[in-house]
Design a protein around this motif. Sequence first.
Motif, PDB file in Angstrom:
ATOM      1  N   GLN A 102       0.858  -1.184   0.000  1.00 25.69           N
ATOM      2  CA  GLN A 102       0.000   0.000   0.000  1.00 25.69           C
ATOM      3  C   GLN A 102       0.893   1.233   0.000  1.00 25.69           C
ATOM      4  OE1 GLN A 102      -2.665   0.969   3.375  1.00 25.69           O
ATOM      5  NE2 GLN A 102      -4.272   1.325   1.866  1.00 25.69           N
ATOM      6  N   MET A 103       0.705   2.071  -0.983  1.00 23.65           N
ATOM      7  CA  MET A 103       1.448   3.322  -1.071  1.00 23.65           C
ATOM      8  C   MET A 103       0.686   4.290  -1.969  1.00 23.65           C
ATOM      9  SD  MET A 103       4.685   2.400  -3.591  1.00 23.65           S
ATOM     10  CE  MET A 103       5.275   1.045  -2.585  1.00 23.65           C
ATOM     11  N   GLY A 104       1.081   5.558  -1.933  1.00 20.68           N
ATOM     12  CA  GLY A 104       0.422   6.557  -2.754  1.00 20.68           C
ATOM     13  C   GLY A 104      -0.022   7.782  -1.987  1.00 20.68           C
ATOM     14  N   ALA A 105      -0.007   7.708  -0.652  1.00 26.01           N
ATOM     15  CA  ALA A 105      -0.458   8.840   0.160  1.00 26.01           C
ATOM     16  C   ALA A 105       0.432  10.064  -0.021  1.00 26.01           C
ATOM     17  CB  ALA A 105      -0.507   8.447   1.635  1.00 26.01           C
ATOM     18  N   ASN A 106       1.685   9.834  -0.448  1.00 30.81           N
ATOM     19  CA  ASN A 106       2.626  10.946  -0.631  1.00 30.81           C
ATOM     20  C   ASN A 106       2.898  11.242  -2.103  1.00 30.81           C
ATOM     21  OD1 ASN A 106       3.406  11.058   2.329  1.00 30.81           O
ATOM     22  ND2 ASN A 106       3.992   8.958   1.831  1.00 30.81           N
ATOM     23  N   ASP A 107       2.070  10.699  -2.979  1.00 36.60           N
ATOM     24  CA  ASP A 107       2.369  10.777  -4.406  1.00 36.60           C
ATOM     25  C   ASP A 107       1.694  11.932  -5.140  1.00 36.60           C
ATOM     26  OD1 ASP A 107       4.128   8.698  -4.301  1.00 36.60           O
ATOM     27  OD2 ASP A 107       2.719   7.174  -5.008  1.00 36.60           O
ATOM     28  N   ILE A 108       1.086  12.850  -4.399  1.00 36.94           N
ATOM     29  CA  ILE A 108       0.514  14.040  -5.050  1.00 36.94           C
ATOM     30  C   ILE A 108       1.637  15.049  -5.244  1.00 36.94           C
ATOM     31  CG2 ILE A 108      -1.285  15.804  -4.958  1.00 36.94           C
ATOM     32  CD1 ILE A 108      -2.823  14.067  -3.042  1.00 36.94           C
ATOM     33  N   GLN A 109       2.526  14.756  -6.160  1.00 39.00           N
ATOM     34  CA  GLN A 109       3.662  15.626  -6.460  1.00 39.00           C
ATOM     35  C   GLN A 109       4.187  15.296  -7.837  1.00 39.00           C
ATOM     36  OE1 GLN A 109       7.402  14.505  -4.241  1.00 39.00           O
ATOM     37  NE2 GLN A 109       5.930  13.344  -3.002  1.00 39.00           N
ATOM     38  N   ASN A 110       4.985  16.189  -8.382  1.00 41.82           N
ATOM     39  CA  ASN A 110       5.533  15.993  -9.716  1.00 41.82           C
ATOM     40  C   ASN A 110       6.522  14.837  -9.740  1.00 41.82           C
ATOM     41  OD1 ASN A 110       4.061  18.266 -10.414  1.00 41.82           O
ATOM     42  ND2 ASN A 110       5.807  19.653 -10.167  1.00 41.82           N
ATOM     43  N   ILE A 111       6.701  14.257 -10.931  1.00 43.23           N
ATOM     44  CA  ILE A 111       7.654  13.170 -11.124  1.00 43.23           C
ATOM     45  C   ILE A 111       8.816  13.690 -11.963  1.00 43.23           C
ATOM     46  CG2 ILE A 111       8.048  10.905 -12.154  1.00 43.23           C
ATOM     47  CD1 ILE A 111       5.138  10.230 -11.637  1.00 43.23           C
ATOM     48  N   ARG A 112       9.998  13.527 -11.432  1.00 44.40           N
ATOM     49  CA  ARG A 112      11.203  13.932 -12.169  1.00 44.40           C
ATOM     50  C   ARG A 112      11.931  12.683 -12.652  1.00 44.40           C
ATOM     51  NH1 ARG A 112      12.553  19.218 -11.729  1.00 44.40           N
ATOM     52  NH2 ARG A 112      11.493  20.448 -10.117  1.00 44.40           N
ATOM     53  N   GLU A 113      12.214  12.649 -13.927  1.00 41.91           N
ATOM     54  CA  GLU A 113      12.982  11.559 -14.520  1.00 41.91           C
ATOM     55  C   GLU A 113      14.085  12.174 -15.371  1.00 41.91           C
ATOM     56  OE1 GLU A 113      10.074   9.214 -16.563  1.00 41.91           O
ATOM     57  OE2 GLU A 113       9.634   8.016 -14.772  1.00 41.91           O
ATOM     58  N   GLY A 114      15.295  12.169 -14.826  1.00 45.49           N
ATOM     59  CA  GLY A 114      16.402  12.832 -15.497  1.00 45.49           C
ATOM     60  C   GLY A 114      16.175  14.334 -15.517  1.00 45.49           C
ATOM     61  N   THR A 115      16.161  14.905 -16.687  1.00 50.43           N
ATOM     62  CA  THR A 115      15.972  16.359 -16.816  1.00 50.43           C
ATOM     63  C   THR A 115      14.515  16.737 -17.093  1.00 50.43           C
ATOM     64  OG1 THR A 115      16.513  16.255 -19.172  1.00 50.43           O
ATOM     65  CG2 THR A 115      18.330  16.690 -17.635  1.00 50.43           C
ATOM     66  N   THR A 116      13.650  15.728 -17.192  1.00 51.52           N
ATOM     67  CA  THR A 116      12.243  16.020 -17.489  1.00 51.52           C
ATOM     68  C   THR A 116      11.408  16.002 -16.212  1.00 51.52           C
ATOM     69  OG1 THR A 116      11.661  13.687 -17.863  1.00 51.52           O
ATOM     70  CG2 THR A 116      12.500  14.954 -19.749  1.00 51.52           C
ATOM     71  N   ARG A 117      10.309  16.758 -16.250  1.00 51.15           N
ATOM     72  CA  ARG A 117       9.407  16.801 -15.104  1.00 51.15           C
ATOM     73  C   ARG A 117       7.972  16.644 -15.591  1.00 51.15           C
ATOM     74  NH1 ARG A 117       8.145  22.176 -11.612  1.00 51.15           N
ATOM     75  NH2 ARG A 117       7.303  22.728 -13.655  1.00 51.15           N
ATOM     76  N   ALA A 118       7.261  15.682 -14.993  1.00 50.60           N
ATOM     77  CA  ALA A 118       5.845  15.482 -15.303  1.00 50.60           C
ATOM     78  C   ALA A 118       5.036  16.100 -14.171  1.00 50.60           C
ATOM     79  CB  ALA A 118       5.536  13.997 -15.435  1.00 50.60           C
TER      80      ALA A 118
END
Length: 252
Positions: A102-118
Amino acid sequence: MRHALSAAGLCLGLTFAAPALAYDGPLLDSAGCPQDDVSIVVLGDSLADGLWGSFFRAFARCGTVEVHRGTTVSDGLTRTAPEEWVGRIAGPAEGADLIVVQMGANDIQNIREGTTRAVFGSPEWDAAYAARAESLGAALAATGADVVWLGLPIVGEARFEDSYRAITALQAAAAEKAGILFVDTHEPTTFGLGGFVMSAEVGGTLRQVRVTDQVHFTEIGYDVVAGLLSREVERIFLSAGREAAIDGLALQ
């Protein structure tokens, strides 16, 4: 050791006794103790840590049950790659009978992968998060253990609720793709009311089931959520007992 899980035993058994909301379903300790050794791993964030506590309390008396703690508070799939999550339980996952996620409670944030940001809420974020959830699901399924992924519960904070539902939907799709069991906790944690509640009747006594942040649970609240898996845990224990009995037969 691997035991098949089914969704058939996941009914909470909610009943109403006005004016209090009531829960009369099973808790984890109703499964008893297995005859043969059983290994359980709990993986995830602070919600999962509460579930680990429920598993630990329920089976502390059982010399045949080992409950491994693979939790990290304030973490999730946006901050930590699935490979790292799997690496944290690399040892305990070997030969595990059950992995609970169970996880996801802290996932309301942007995702950074290398130099890109979602950016959270964007199609790019959904795609990146889905890929991470699918990777985690596939890696856990590959361990050979039975895996159960629990979605996020209902919360009292309106600013979190819609986002948690969106995250849960992505996790559910990833679990289905990986062929592992996904368990909804949103509806069960409304106790049949259809909305957020702080207290409910458990075992004939009105108890506080949520803490003041309206996201996490009290001990008894976590016990109720963990009770969603009691039937499945019981099946694993019974299967372990049958295997122990077969192994103990003397060959003629």
